[in-house]
Design a protein around this motif. Sequence first.
Motif, mmCIF file in Angstrom:
data_model
loop_
_atom_site.group_PDB
_atom_site.id
_atom_site.type_symbol
_atom_site.label_atom_id
_atom_site.label_comp_id
_atom_site.label_asym_id
_atom_site.label_seq_id
_atom_site.Cartn_x
_atom_site.Cartn_y
_atom_site.Cartn_z
ATOM 1 N N SER A 6 -16.182 16.521 -58.741
ATOM 2 C CA SER A 6 -14.891 15.774 -58.279
ATOM 3 C C SER A 6 -14.900 14.762 -57.259
ATOM 4 C CB SER A 6 -13.722 16.606 -57.787
ATOM 5 O OG SER A 6 -13.289 17.567 -58.859
ATOM 6 N N SER A 7 -16.081 15.298 -56.174
ATOM 7 C CA SER A 7 -16.450 14.535 -55.127
ATOM 8 C C SER A 7 -17.193 13.157 -55.297
ATOM 9 C CB SER A 7 -16.980 15.414 -54.092
ATOM 10 O OG SER A 7 -16.154 16.480 -53.696
ATOM 11 N N PHE A 8 -18.226 13.627 -56.285
ATOM 12 C CA PHE A 8 -19.061 12.722 -56.797
ATOM 13 C C PHE A 8 -18.168 11.501 -57.512
ATOM 14 C CE2 PHE A 8 -21.800 11.241 -60.438
ATOM 15 C CZ PHE A 8 -22.780 10.502 -59.618
ATOM 16 N N ARG A 9 -17.473 12.124 -58.721
ATOM 17 C CA ARG A 9 -16.778 10.942 -59.305
ATOM 18 C C ARG A 9 -15.805 10.210 -58.423
ATOM 19 N NH1 ARG A 9 -12.579 14.779 -61.899
ATOM 20 N NH2 ARG A 9 -11.493 14.054 -60.067
ATOM 21 N N THR A 10 -15.078 10.739 -57.418
ATOM 22 C CA THR A 10 -14.301 10.029 -56.774
ATOM 23 C C THR A 10 -15.255 8.889 -55.732
ATOM 24 O OG1 THR A 10 -12.798 11.977 -56.239
ATOM 25 C CG2 THR A 10 -12.871 10.217 -54.629
ATOM 26 N N ALA A 11 -16.237 9.255 -55.390
ATOM 27 C CA ALA A 11 -17.208 8.418 -54.606
ATOM 28 C C ALA A 11 -17.511 7.390 -55.404
ATOM 29 C CB ALA A 11 -18.402 9.130 -54.078
ATOM 30 N N VAL A 58 -6.997 3.904 -64.317
ATOM 31 C CA VAL A 58 -7.923 3.019 -63.741
ATOM 32 C C VAL A 58 -8.694 3.660 -62.492
ATOM 33 C CG1 VAL A 58 -8.240 0.564 -62.858
ATOM 34 C CG2 VAL A 58 -6.411 0.981 -64.483
ATOM 35 N N GLY A 59 -9.971 3.856 -62.758
ATOM 36 C CA GLY A 59 -10.446 4.420 -61.721
ATOM 37 C C GLY A 59 -10.089 5.725 -61.426
ATOM 38 N N SER A 60 -9.938 6.167 -60.113
ATOM 39 C CA SER A 60 -9.445 7.383 -59.802
ATOM 40 C C SER A 60 -8.118 7.428 -59.535
ATOM 41 C CB SER A 60 -10.000 7.963 -58.478
ATOM 42 O OG SER A 60 -11.293 8.225 -58.757
ATOM 43 N N VAL A 61 -7.255 6.443 -60.053
ATOM 44 C CA VAL A 61 -5.604 6.181 -60.101
ATOM 45 C C VAL A 61 -5.024 6.594 -61.518
ATOM 46 C CG1 VAL A 61 -3.819 4.716 -59.282
ATOM 47 C CG2 VAL A 61 -5.916 4.538 -58.350
ATOM 48 N N VAL A 62 -4.441 7.320 -61.401
ATOM 49 C CA VAL A 62 -3.594 7.672 -62.617
ATOM 50 C C VAL A 62 -2.000 7.067 -62.398
ATOM 51 C CG1 VAL A 62 -2.538 9.366 -64.154
ATOM 52 C CG2 VAL A 62 -4.449 9.896 -63.209
ATOM 53 N N VAL A 63 -1.770 6.171 -63.243
ATOM 54 C CA VAL A 63 -0.476 5.322 -63.276
ATOM 55 C C VAL A 63 0.469 5.931 -64.379
ATOM 56 C CG1 VAL A 63 0.506 3.145 -62.955
ATOM 57 C CG2 VAL A 63 -1.975 3.413 -62.332
ATOM 58 N N HIS A 86 -10.332 10.712 -67.959
ATOM 59 C CA HIS A 86 -10.630 9.216 -68.042
ATOM 60 C C HIS A 86 -11.301 8.832 -66.662
ATOM 61 C CE1 HIS A 86 -8.897 8.612 -71.648
ATOM 62 N NE2 HIS A 86 -7.509 8.817 -71.563
ATOM 63 N N VAL A 87 -10.888 9.348 -65.618
ATOM 64 C CA VAL A 87 -11.248 9.321 -64.113
ATOM 65 C C VAL A 87 -12.956 9.537 -64.225
ATOM 66 C CG1 VAL A 87 -11.497 10.102 -61.800
ATOM 67 C CG2 VAL A 87 -9.142 10.030 -62.864
ATOM 68 N N GLY A 88 -13.347 10.325 -65.138
ATOM 69 C CA GLY A 88 -14.645 10.484 -65.044
ATOM 70 C C GLY A 88 -15.416 9.472 -65.889
ATOM 71 N N GLN A 89 -14.589 9.227 -67.013
ATOM 72 C CA GLN A 89 -15.217 8.106 -67.809
ATOM 73 C C GLN A 89 -15.336 6.966 -67.126
ATOM 74 O OE1 GLN A 89 -12.270 8.067 -71.058
ATOM 75 N NE2 GLN A 89 -13.220 9.854 -72.045
ATOM 76 N N TYR A 90 -14.438 6.648 -66.027
ATOM 77 C CA TYR A 90 -14.537 5.336 -65.127
ATOM 78 C C TYR A 90 -15.798 5.814 -64.414
ATOM 79 C CZ TYR A 90 -10.680 2.483 -66.024
ATOM 80 O OH TYR A 90 -9.629 1.583 -66.813
ATOM 81 N N VAL A 120 -12.864 6.902 -79.471
ATOM 82 C CA VAL A 120 -14.032 7.877 -78.556
ATOM 83 C C VAL A 120 -13.576 8.506 -77.204
ATOM 84 C CG1 VAL A 120 -15.424 6.215 -77.791
ATOM 85 C CG2 VAL A 120 -16.232 8.485 -78.299
ATOM 86 N N PHE A 121 -13.021 7.780 -76.390
ATOM 87 C CA PHE A 121 -12.578 8.038 -75.133
ATOM 88 C C PHE A 121 -11.104 8.781 -75.176
ATOM 89 C CE2 PHE A 121 -14.470 3.891 -74.757
ATOM 90 C CZ PHE A 121 -15.734 4.263 -74.055
ATOM 91 N N GLU A 122 -10.314 8.533 -75.983
ATOM 92 C CA GLU A 122 -9.056 9.314 -76.021
ATOM 93 C C GLU A 122 -9.553 10.679 -76.952
ATOM 94 O OE1 GLU A 122 -6.577 9.152 -74.446
ATOM 95 O OE2 GLU A 122 -6.616 6.772 -74.153
ATOM 96 N N ARG A 123 -10.466 10.757 -77.847
ATOM 97 C CA ARG A 123 -10.808 11.975 -78.449
ATOM 98 C C ARG A 123 -11.489 12.872 -77.355
ATOM 99 N NH1 ARG A 123 -10.125 11.556 -83.849
ATOM 100 N NH2 ARG A 123 -11.318 13.402 -84.345
ATOM 101 N N HIS A 124 -12.397 12.338 -76.496
ATOM 102 C CA HIS A 124 -13.178 13.044 -75.521
ATOM 103 C C HIS A 124 -12.045 13.637 -74.526
ATOM 104 C CE1 HIS A 124 -14.992 13.455 -71.689
ATOM 105 N NE2 HIS A 124 -15.930 14.365 -72.299
ATOM 106 N N ALA A 125 -11.038 12.950 -74.022
ATOM 107 C CA ALA A 125 -9.981 13.175 -73.149
ATOM 108 C C ALA A 125 -9.033 14.358 -73.763
ATOM 109 C CB ALA A 125 -9.163 12.254 -72.677
ATOM 110 N N GLY A 126 -9.131 14.364 -75.004
ATOM 111 C CA GLY A 126 -8.229 15.203 -75.700
ATOM 112 C C GLY A 126 -6.943 14.588 -76.193
ATOM 113 N N LEU A 127 -7.084 14.410 -77.554
ATOM 114 C CA LEU A 127 -6.006 13.628 -78.297
ATOM 115 C C LEU A 127 -4.530 14.217 -78.128
ATOM 116 C CD1 LEU A 127 -7.515 12.621 -81.717
ATOM 117 C CD2 LEU A 127 -7.027 11.218 -79.692
#
Length: 153
Positions: A6-11, A58-63, A86-90, A120-127
């Motif tokens: 989480s910290s790595f992804r955020t940074a 978008v990034g670490s922001v869920v809208v 998706h945050v991790g994918q970014y 592929v991104f939605e499948r990875h995140a859980g359809l």
Amino acid sequence: MGTRWSSFRTAVNWVNGSTLAGLAVAALGGATRERGPDGVFVAGGYRLPVPAQPCFTVGSVVVTRRPAQWLLDPRRAELFTHEVRHVGQYALLGPLFLPAYLVACGWSYTLTGSYGCRNVFERHAGLSAGGYRELPLRPWAGRVRTALTRPPR
């Protein structure tokens, strides 16, 4: 997800500019933001018509179009987890995520008529967690798949 990830992804999302872009998108859409868990911001009350989804990242922001607390409610933990993936994918793709995501949407739509179910991104995140459902391939795509997977004679 551990706190190290989480910290790595955020940074990484701050460094690659995607979180700043997410905060700008949220502000342009009139959303108010609050901190969620694990370095994720949740921006609620988004009012622009694009994109059409009720939530997007978008990034670490869920809208979300709803209030931020709606998404943070434990009853929507599965949807929130989907968006956090998706945050991790970014974090992994940085500024390349959005064009790659759009290509994946096009691929999915071409094959099924849905932007999400073969993305592929939605499948990875859980359809299903993201509100997507499996759809069959369009008839032509099914025929191509059958032809490509048929054993040689």
